[in-house]
Structures are given as C-alpha cells and as structure tokens.
Design a protein around this motif. Structure first.
Motif, PDB file in Angstrom:
ATOM      1  N   ARG A 168       0.835  -1.214   0.000  1.00 49.04           N
ATOM      2  CA  ARG A 168       0.000   0.000   0.000  1.00 49.04           C
ATOM      3  C   ARG A 168       0.868   1.260   0.000  1.00 49.04           C
ATOM      4  O   ARG A 168       0.585   2.219  -0.710  1.00 49.04           O
ATOM      5  N   GLU A 169       1.930   1.254   0.779  1.00 51.29           N
ATOM      6  CA  GLU A 169       2.841   2.403   0.810  1.00 51.29           C
ATOM      7  C   GLU A 169       3.516   2.601  -0.544  1.00 51.29           C
ATOM      8  O   GLU A 169       3.709   3.739  -0.982  1.00 51.29           O
TER       9      GLU A 169
ATOM     10  N   THR B 121       2.312   1.690  -3.565  1.00 52.12           N
ATOM     11  CA  THR B 121       1.362   2.178  -4.567  1.00 52.12           C
ATOM     12  C   THR B 121       0.852   3.574  -4.241  1.00 52.12           C
ATOM     13  O   THR B 121       0.360   4.273  -5.131  1.00 52.12           O
ATOM     14  N   ALA B 122       0.973   3.995  -3.005  1.00 54.27           N
ATOM     15  CA  ALA B 122       0.522   5.341  -2.642  1.00 54.27           C
ATOM     16  C   ALA B 122       1.329   6.409  -3.383  1.00 54.27           C
ATOM     17  O   ALA B 122       0.806   7.494  -3.671  1.00 54.27           O
ATOM     18  N   THR B 123       2.561   6.106  -3.720  1.00 54.77           N
ATOM     19  CA  THR B 123       3.400   7.074  -4.442  1.00 54.77           C
ATOM     20  C   THR B 123       3.092   7.104  -5.937  1.00 54.77           C
ATOM     21  O   THR B 123       3.533   7.999  -6.639  1.00 54.77           O
TER      22      THR B 123
ATOM     23  N   ASP C 120       0.415   7.855  -7.932  1.00 56.89           N
ATOM     24  CA  ASP C 120      -0.922   8.443  -7.976  1.00 56.89           C
ATOM     25  C   ASP C 120      -1.590   8.358  -9.345  1.00 56.89           C
ATOM     26  O   ASP C 120      -2.775   8.598  -9.490  1.00 56.89           O
TER      27      ASP C 120
ATOM     28  N   ARG D   5      -3.997  -0.315  -9.161  1.00 57.30           N
ATOM     29  CA  ARG D   5      -3.421  -0.241  -7.813  1.00 57.30           C
ATOM     30  C   ARG D   5      -3.593  -1.580  -7.100  1.00 57.30           C
ATOM     31  O   ARG D   5      -2.661  -2.102  -6.483  1.00 57.30           O
TER      32      ARG D   5
ATOM     33  N   GLU E 272      -0.572  -3.985  -5.922  1.00 56.06           N
ATOM     34  CA  GLU E 272      -0.465  -4.374  -4.509  1.00 56.06           C
ATOM     35  C   GLU E 272      -0.451  -5.889  -4.359  1.00 56.06           C
ATOM     36  O   GLU E 272       0.335  -6.433  -3.576  1.00 56.06           O
TER      37      GLU E 272
END
Length: 135
Positions: A53-54, A56-58, A60, A67, A71
C-alpha cells in the motif's frame, strides 16, 4: 499450501481426536511452535500488504484496479521472497544441527575412549602393584 497461508487447515483424512492415541510427549511444544509460526507468518503478510500500500501510494497515476493488481503482485512477490528466505534458513539450521550432532558424537566417543583407556591403565597398574606386594 500457498503463499498466503503455508499452514492449511485440518484435512479430512487426518485422524481426528476420537481416532488419536495418547498425546505425544512433545505435542505441546509442537503445537506451540506451529502457533508461533502461524502468527509470525500472519505478521509477515500484514507487513507485506502494508508495504505494498505504501509503494502504490506514491504512484498516484494508477487506476483503482491497477493499484489493486500492483499491490497483489507486490505482496505475492514479497511473501515468496520471505518464504524462500525462511526455507534457506531452515535448511541451514538443519545442516548446522547435523554438524553439531556429528561433532558431539565424536566428542562423546573420544571421551569414552579416554575414560576406558585411563580406567584400563589404572586397573593394570593396581593389579601389577597388588601382584608385586603379594610376592
């Protein structure tokens, strides 16, 4: 067995409690080790999912489905690497244990040989002294 759960549940062909004999003396230790392993693996899954999750958070620009796919791929790869590492460590532990047991057997044989040798020498000396005194 799969990457998400290396500890599958009870299989129908396994003997149930009604078919089992007396508990093995180490059954509690085995169960404790299995529970510990399961909990550690679950923690590893949670950690891998959080890291995915961290990661894929970058990114955007990913769509929701992309996503999720990234993940899942990240988590699967992370768990596969962890599993490979654990198998390597387990293999090395087995190897070290075998080496230790081999060395222990050698030491035990050596100590037994020394004990028998010294015992034989003392018996021989005692017998010789006894024979010399009786003459």
């Amino acid at each position: 067995m799969n990457a998400r759960n290396p500890y599958p549940g009870h299989h129908p062909s396994d003997p149930g409690p009604e078919k089992a004999g007396p508990p093995h003396p180490d059954a509690g230790k085995v169960l404790s080790n299995q529970v510990e392993g399961y909990l550690l693996w679950q923690a590893r899954i949670t950690e891998s999912e959080q890291r995915a999750r961290e990661f894929t958070a970058t990114l955007d620009w990913l769509t929701t489905s992309q996503r999720v796919a990234v993940e899942q791929a990240y988590t699967t790869d992370s768990l596969q690497r962890a599993r490979t590492d654990l198998e390597h460590i387990a293999g090395r532990c087995t190897q070290i244990r075998a080496e230790y047991e081999h060395r222990y057997r050698q030491l035990r044989r050596r100590c037994l040989a020394w004990t028998l040798g010294i015992g034989t020498a003392l018996t021989t000396v005692t017998t010789a002294l006894t024979l010399l005194r009786t003459r």
